[in-house]
Write an enzyme that holds these catalytic residues in place. Structure first.
Site, PDB file in Angstrom:
ATOM      1  N   LYS A 104       0.842  -1.198   0.000  1.00  0.00           N
ATOM      2  CA  LYS A 104       0.000   0.000   0.000  1.00  0.00           C
ATOM      3  C   LYS A 104       0.883   1.256   0.000  1.00  0.00           C
ATOM      4  O   LYS A 104       2.103   1.158   0.026  1.00  0.00           O
ATOM      5  CB  LYS A 104      -0.958  -0.022   1.202  1.00  0.00           C
ATOM      6  CG  LYS A 104      -1.792  -1.312   1.308  1.00  0.00           C
ATOM      7  CD  LYS A 104      -2.830  -1.464   0.212  1.00  0.00           C
ATOM      8  CE  LYS A 104      -3.364  -2.875   0.088  1.00  0.00           C
ATOM      9  NZ  LYS A 104      -4.308  -3.312   1.098  1.00  0.00           N
ATOM     10  N   THR A 105       0.255   2.416   0.015  1.00  0.00           N
ATOM     11  CA  THR A 105       1.036   3.642  -0.200  1.00  0.00           C
ATOM     12  C   THR A 105       2.031   3.927   0.920  1.00  0.00           C
ATOM     13  O   THR A 105       3.133   4.412   0.675  1.00  0.00           O
ATOM     14  CB  THR A 105       0.079   4.829  -0.434  1.00  0.00           C
ATOM     15  OG1 THR A 105      -0.762   4.478  -1.536  1.00  0.00           O
ATOM     16  CG2 THR A 105       0.827   6.101  -0.768  1.00  0.00           C
TER      17      THR A 105
END
Ligand code: PLP
Length: 388
Positions: A190-191
């Site tokens: 994820k980011t």
């Protein structure tokens, strides 16, 4: 020298992250403590939310949010058919049932129209929650989704696991402006990464206090909120049944250090996505990622659309061809209603937009540590494999 293998996604760890974790390891606290408090405060500031409640992962964030909003047996939750199965599973954990909404065949997102369709399939009076999923980091018309859900007496819980750093109509996703709660994941693809980690944001102070209880066995420690009113120093009370869904300070330190890098991550993801867009412009076989209006995305994924059959091949052959050229790819996602467990529960309910989206989608590498020239290499390899 051979170029390094490009996975479809991976974390970016630098010395500031390592230092942040080492600092906690040298401190007195390992489990939930001051780093979690600081991470929650930073996260609330970054999203503009009134409250941010950290937890062990994105799945437990979804479970906590639904449980905290009283989703329970007999209730129905609407979940788009294209998502990671955790979105639907969270409803099942609460004892609720899922009605799968169709998605736009190009963006993969549940739209106001597909939400209305799904509502017409929900048993009368049972709808309790609607869970839009911001697939790839993009979102649909949040104000419209909110309005439709509220008019049916349902809460809106955003699965924002892909969308940290995204804004809609100028407001960050997770601000609490358009939903009762928004859920995030800090899984390494994820980011931002925490190893494992999650967050719920909300503007509802009562819900925030309840989520803090539910993430730790339902235990209340705030004297102002005691039911039995004892003021002995050891007193704490279990007011409802919760779980151990806590984040620990080691993870929070990493996530907090990563959050400080979010601006740089988002800028890099935007640059890479713009490079893919330009390289795919006019491509006869590969459709660039379709965009939604009013959304300024920090993309988690870069899924392209390919009519594999028309190109005279199939997706497995293309993925293997990319793999042989040092490039990873992935499919996000197999429609959840076609998973065996859901198929047994409800019969295969994959709606047509989701089936069409699934058939064509392929996620290309996108992560902060990619080189700005990497999209060229990826698109060249994809063109070669597809014979474009
Ligand atoms: C990653 C993800 C989740 C679950 O997050 P975990 O941290 O892996 O539990 C839920 N929904 C979506 C859309 C995700 O991508």
């Amino acid at each position: 020298m051979p170029q390094p293998f490009l996975p479809y996604g991976r974390q970016s760890i630098d010395d500031s992250d390592i230092e942040a974790v080492a600092r906690v390891l040298r401190s007195d606290w390992l489990t939930t403590g001051p780093e979690v408090d600081a991470f929650e405060a930073d996260f609330a500031a970054a999203t503009g939310a009134g409250h941010a409640i950290a937890c062990s992962n994105g799945t437990t964030a979804l479970h906590l949010a639904l449980a905290g909003l009283d989703v329970g047996p007999g209730d129905v939750c609407i979940v788009p058919a294209i998502t990671f199965m955790a979105t639907a599973n969270a409803a099942i954990y609460c004892g609720a049932e899922v009605v799968f909404a169709d998605v736009d065949a190009d963006t993969g997102l549940m739209t106001p129209a597909t939400l209305r369709q799904a509502m017409s399939r929900a048993p009368d009076g049972r709808l309790r929650a609607v869970l839009p999923v911001h697939l790839a980091g993009q979102c649909e018309d949040l104000a419209a989704l909110r309005e439709i859900a509220s008019s049916a007496g349902a809460v809106l819980v955003e699965d924002a696991c892909h969308a940290l750093g995204t804004s809609w109509q100028g407001r960050p996703v997770g601000s609490g402006e358009y939903s009762d709660a928004a859920c995030f994941s800090f899984h390494p693809v994820k980011t931002i990464a925490a190893g494992e980690g999650g967050m719920v944001t909300t503007n509802d102070a009562g819900l925030a206090a309840r989520l803090r209880r539910l993430r730790s066995h339902g235990i209340e420690r705030d004297p102002a909120r005691m039911e039995q009113g004892q003021d002995e120093p050891w007193w704490h009370e279990m007011q409802e049944l919760g779980w151990n869904y806590r984040l620990c300070d080691v993870q929070a330190a990493l996530a907090r250090s990563q959050l400080a890098r979010l601006g740089a991550f988002a800028a890099k993801r935007k640059t890479l996505a713009a490079a893919y867009d330009a390289l795919l412009d006019g491509n006869p076989v590969i459709g660039a990622l379709a965009r939604t209006p009013d959304c300024d995305p920090c993309l988690h994924l870069y899924p392209v659309r390919i009519d594999f059959a028309a190109a005279g091949t199939d997706r497995a052959a293309v993925m293997r061809g990319l793999q042989a050229r040092g490039i990873g790819s992935q499919v996000h996602y197999i429609p959840v209603p076609s998973q065996p467990w859901y198929r047994r529960r409800y019969g295969d309910q994959t709606p047509p937009g989701a089936a069409a989206y699934y058939l064509r989608t392929l996620s290309l590498p996108l992560f902060a540590d990619m080189a700005t020239e990497d999209p060229e290499r990826v698109v060249a390899a994809l063109n070669e494999v597809l014979g474009v």
